[in-house]
Design an enzyme around this catalytic site. Structure first.
Site, PDB file in Angstrom:
ATOM      1  CG  ASP A 245      44.807  92.416  55.508  1.00  0.00           C
ATOM      2  OD1 ASP A 245      45.192  91.244  55.396  1.00  0.00           O
ATOM      3  OD2 ASP A 245      43.791  92.862  54.960  1.00  0.00           O
ATOM      4  CB  ILE A 246      47.418  93.526  50.873  1.00  0.00           C
ATOM      5  CG1 ILE A 246      48.881  93.158  51.139  1.00  0.00           C
ATOM      6  CG2 ILE A 246      47.271  94.241  49.529  1.00  0.00           C
ATOM      7  CD1 ILE A 246      49.432  92.112  50.197  1.00  0.00           C
TER       8      ILE A 246
ATOM      9  CD  GLU B 251      44.830  88.900  52.456  1.00  0.00           C
ATOM     10  OE1 GLU B 251      43.707  89.317  52.705  1.00  0.00           O
ATOM     11  OE2 GLU B 251      45.043  87.704  52.186  1.00  0.00           O
TER      12      GLU B 251
END
Length: 196
Positions: free
Chosen positions: A62-63, A105
C-alpha cells in the site's frame, strides 16, 4: 490473391484477440495484472501449492499517505504515482512473481514456490526500491515536480493455519495494517502461529 487476403485478415484477427486478452487481465493505468486475473491466479496457486506441498507467499503493498498525494497535487499526480509504482514493481520483482493491482493504491504480489522468509526479502527489496526513487509529477505550470513516496508491506505464507486464498489475503492484509500502525515504510510478516 484471395488466399493472401484471408491470411492477412486472419493475422489481423489474431492480433486483435491477443490485445483483447491482454486488456482483459491488465490494469490500464499501472500495466500490471488486474483484480480479476489476480483472484483466479491466486486460487490456482493455492491449490497447486497444497497439492504438491510447495511454498507460497503473498505480499500486500500500500502506498503510504496516498490520499495526501491526491489532495496536494491532484488526481493526475496520483495516477502518475500509481503508474510509476507499477513499472517499479515489474522491474523489481522476479520473473516468477505475479504483481496485480488489488484496488485503489493497493497491490498484491504472489511469490510462487517461496517460503515466508524469501518473500520477506523480496518485500524489503521492493520497499527499498520505492523509497530510493522519486516520482516526477506534472505541475500546474506545465513543468514537473518531484515527490518522494514510500510503501508499507504485509507478508503472509501458506501454512497449516493459513490454508486458503481468503485466509492468506486476510493474514497479509492484517500484517499490512500493522505496518501502517507501526509507522509505515516497513515490512511486517503475518503472525500465523496457533494461539493457545
Amino acid at each position: 490473391w484471395l488466399t493472401i487476403e484471408l491470411s492477412l485478415q486472419t493475422a489481423a484477427d489474431l492480433r486483435r484477440i491477443v490485445l483483447l486478452e491482454s486488456e482483459n487481465i491488465t490494469d490500464p493505468l499501472t500495466k500490471v495484472y488486474n483484480r480479476r486475473y489476480l483472484d483466479r491466479r491466486l486460487e490456482e496457486e493455492v491449490v497447486r501449492s497444497k497439492r504438491y506441498l510447495l511454498d507460497l507467499s503473498i505480499l500486500m503493498l500500500d502506498i503510504d499517505h496516498f490520499k495526501r498525494v491526491n489532495d496536494m497535487y491532484g488526481h493526475q499526480a496520483g495516477d502518475v504515482t500509481l503508474s510509476t509504482l507499477g513499472s517499479l514493481f515489474k522491474t523489481g520483482l522476479r520473473d516468477s512473481d505475479v504483481v496485480a493491482r488489488y484496488g485503489g493504491e493497493e497491490f498484491l504480489v504472489i511469490c510462487t514456490n517461496t517460503a515466508i522468509g524469501g518473500a520477506a526479502l523480496v518485500a524489503e527489496r521492493l520497499r527499498q526500491i520505492v523509497e530510493s526513487q522519486q516520482v516526477q509529477i506534472p505541475d500546474s505550470s506545465g513543468g514537473s515536480q518531484t515527490i518522494q513516496i514510500s510503501i508499507s508491506i504485509g507478508a503472509a505464507g501458506l501454512s497449516a493455519i493459513v490454508d486458503s486464498k481468503e485466509k492468506l489475503v486476510q493474514a497479509a492484509d492484517q500484517a499490512l495494517y500493522r505496518a501502517k500502525e507501526e509507522g509505515r515504510n516497513r515490512v511486517i510478516i503475518a503472525k500465523t502461529e496457533v494461539k493457545s
